[in-house]
Design a protein around this motif. Structure first.
Motif, PDB file in Angstrom:
ATOM      1  N   ILE A   1      -0.809  -2.394  -0.316  1.00 42.51           N
ATOM      2  CA  ILE A   1      -0.404  -1.479   0.756  1.00 42.51           C
ATOM      3  C   ILE A   1       0.863  -0.711   0.397  1.00 42.51           C
ATOM      4  O   ILE A   1       1.103   0.405   0.883  1.00 42.51           O
ATOM      5  N   ALA A   2       1.663  -1.292  -0.506  1.00 38.05           N
ATOM      6  CA  ALA A   2       2.897  -0.624  -0.935  1.00 38.05           C
ATOM      7  C   ALA A   2       2.608   0.650  -1.725  1.00 38.05           C
ATOM      8  O   ALA A   2       3.481   1.509  -1.861  1.00 38.05           O
TER       9      ALA A   2
ATOM     10  N   VAL B   1       2.075   7.196   2.222  1.00 32.75           N
ATOM     11  CA  VAL B   1       2.716   7.462   3.521  1.00 32.75           C
ATOM     12  C   VAL B   1       3.229   6.143   4.084  1.00 32.75           C
ATOM     13  O   VAL B   1       2.825   5.063   3.643  1.00 32.75           O
ATOM     14  N   ASP B   2       4.114   6.231   5.067  1.00 30.68           N
ATOM     15  CA  ASP B   2       4.621   5.033   5.724  1.00 30.68           C
ATOM     16  C   ASP B   2       4.708   5.265   7.229  1.00 30.68           C
ATOM     17  O   ASP B   2       4.298   6.319   7.736  1.00 30.68           O
ATOM     18  N   GLY B   3       5.237   4.299   7.939  1.00 27.79           N
ATOM     19  CA  GLY B   3       5.310   4.393   9.394  1.00 27.79           C
ATOM     20  C   GLY B   3       6.127   5.571   9.887  1.00 27.79           C
ATOM     21  O   GLY B   3       5.829   6.139  10.954  1.00 27.79           O
ATOM     22  N   LYS B   4       7.160   5.941   9.159  1.00 27.06           N
ATOM     23  CA  LYS B   4       7.984   7.083   9.573  1.00 27.06           C
ATOM     24  C   LYS B   4       7.157   8.357   9.620  1.00 27.06           C
ATOM     25  O   LYS B   4       7.334   9.203  10.511  1.00 27.06           O
ATOM     26  N   LYS B   5       6.266   8.526   8.648  1.00 31.59           N
ATOM     27  CA  LYS B   5       5.399   9.709   8.628  1.00 31.59           C
ATOM     28  C   LYS B   5       4.476   9.717   9.847  1.00 31.59           C
ATOM     29  O   LYS B   5       4.254  10.766  10.466  1.00 31.59           O
TER      30      LYS B   5
ATOM     31  N   LYS C   1      -8.317  10.384   0.231  1.00 32.24           N
ATOM     32  CA  LYS C   1      -7.549  10.137  -0.987  1.00 32.24           C
ATOM     33  C   LYS C   1      -6.149   9.647  -0.635  1.00 32.24           C
ATOM     34  O   LYS C   1      -5.648   9.895   0.471  1.00 32.24           O
ATOM     35  N   ASN C   2      -5.511   8.993  -1.587  1.00 34.17           N
ATOM     36  CA  ASN C   2      -4.144   8.521  -1.393  1.00 34.17           C
ATOM     37  C   ASN C   2      -3.167   9.663  -1.639  1.00 34.17           C
ATOM     38  O   ASN C   2      -2.341   9.639  -2.552  1.00 34.17           O
ATOM     39  N   ASP C   3      -3.272  10.647  -0.790  1.00 36.18           N
ATOM     40  CA  ASP C   3      -2.440  11.865  -0.871  1.00 36.18           C
ATOM     41  C   ASP C   3      -1.905  12.146   0.532  1.00 36.18           C
ATOM     42  O   ASP C   3      -2.665  12.057   1.516  1.00 36.18           O
TER      43      ASP C   3
END
Length: 396
Positions: free
Chosen positions: A339-340, A344-348, A378-380
């Motif tokens: 998951i790291a 993107v993260d929670g702030k996004k 995708k991981n974008d």
């Protein structure tokens, strides 16, 4: 012809002790390994100097076992164990001597050691001192007790297991009378702490001749007195060799039909080892039903996947196997490894939705993780944003 042995600092320690009027030689496993052409590690020195005399000779020492004659000498930054020649009294508990006597004779010191291949000494210039036929036993690939085998095992019952561990590491055979003494005294292994047995098992699992060791454990009856041991040694043999000690414990667990907690409690495994056994058990149960899924490749680390597949091959030979190369390829081809790795993260998520933080963030990060893993997006950041906003608004 002799050649120098040991590190420069260790030879200097012997040189200083000799100049002070004492005898000093290399002893034990390092000498054995040197003669076998292996890299000598854990270099130990035995000396006629008593602990207080050793401390008087060297400026920097550490007391690590003065009652048993051992002083740690720091020489040019290298820690070197120096132990006084000694004999030992009775072993009431079959684990440790009731008393230790310092002596001036190297022969008396070597006489108390476990096996002839470990009762070797060597001068700093490489001259071998072999008083009990250890070199000949090495040439014949034999593990033989020094003196009377039963006496050696009554002194320290762990020596029985050490003999078997050496069969795994060196591939040697146990000499007939020594093997008989192990059979006759197998029950005494119960006097030995689990921690000491576990340490020997770790080394055994790392050996190149583990099948020989398993055979000897069963043949001597030691298996009946260990905390746990699989009854189906033939099946256990099929899991050999092991990439690591912890893989050995995992195969031990599955073949014996033990739970991770059973093995961890019985042999006092570390939390890290226990966790590995738990993940292997979980992966093994899943793999029994079907091939590894995409989620399996993601959720389990490579060591767990390979150990699990190895068990499937060994125990269920008729099943459809996956090559280790293919497992590595599948694992490496995942769009994310954890998951790291998400871009993107929670702030996004809060920025995109103008909402405050809360449990919803973790839930949606989990959904994004699954979507990326399964190729839904995708991981974008832009792709994730588009997918997330659509799904987020659709669920409102």
């Amino acid at each position: 012809m002799t050649t120098s042995f040991g590190t420069v600092p260790s030879r200097e320690v012997i040189h200083i002790l000799e100049n002070a009027g004492y005898e000093a030689v290399f002893v034990g496993g390092a000498v054995r390994d040197h003669l076998l052409g292996k890299t000598a590690t854990d270099i130990d020195i035995a000396t006629s100097a008593e602990p207080k005399e050793v401390k008087a000779v060297f400026p920097t020492t550490v007391d690590i076992g003065t009652a048993h004659g051992t002083i740690l000498v720091l020489m040019n930054g290298e820690p070197i164990e120096v132990t006084t020649y000694r004999t030992e009294g009775t072993y009431t508990d079959h684990r440790r001597p009731d008393e230790v006597h310092f002596v001036k004779s190297l022969q008396e010191d070597l006489r108390r050691r476990d096996f002839t291949i470990n009762a070797l000494a060597m001068t700093k210039d490489g001259e071998l001192i072999d008083l009990f036929g250890g070199k000949a036993d090495m040439a014949e690939r034999i593990i033989r007790a020094v003196g009377n085998a039963a006496d050696r095992f009554n002194e320290d019952a762990l020596r029985m297991f050490r003999a078997i561990r050496f069969t795994a590491v060196l591939g040697f055979d146990i000499e007939e009378q020594t093997l008989k003494a192990i059979r006759d005294n197998a029950t005494q292994i119960r006097y030995i702490s689990v921690e000491r047995i576990k340490a020997e098992m770790d080394k055994l699992f790392a050996g190149d001749y583990v099948v020989k060791a398993f055979h000897n454990i069963q043949n001597t009856g030691l298996n009946l007195h260990l905390p746990l041991f699989p009854t189906d040694t033939e099946k256990l043999n099929r899991t050999v060799p092991f990439e690591s000690a912890v893989e050995g414990w995992a195969c031990f667990m599955i073949v014996g039909n033990f739970s991770p907690s059973d093995v961890a409690r019985a042999y006092k495994l570390s939390n890290v080892e226990r966790t590995f056994l738990s993940t292997v058990k979980d992966a093994y149960v899943n793999r029994m039903d079907c091939q590894f899924t995409l989620d399996d490749y993601y959720n389990y680390d490579l060591a767990t996947l390979i150990t699990t597949e190895k068990l499937i091959r060994s125990i269920h030979a008729n099943g459809e196997a996956i090559s280790f190369t293919e497992i590595k390829k599948m694992k490496q081809s995942l769009p994310i490894q954890s998951i790291a790795d998400l871009s993107v993260d929670g702030k996004k998520l809060m920025e995109w939705t103008s909402q405050k933080g809360g449990r919803w963030i973790g839930e949606w990060i989990g959904k994004i993780e699954k979507a990326v893993l399964h190729g839904t997006c995708k991981n974008d950041p832009n792709d994730i944003k588009e997918w997330f906003l659509y799904e987020f608004n659709r669920e409102k």
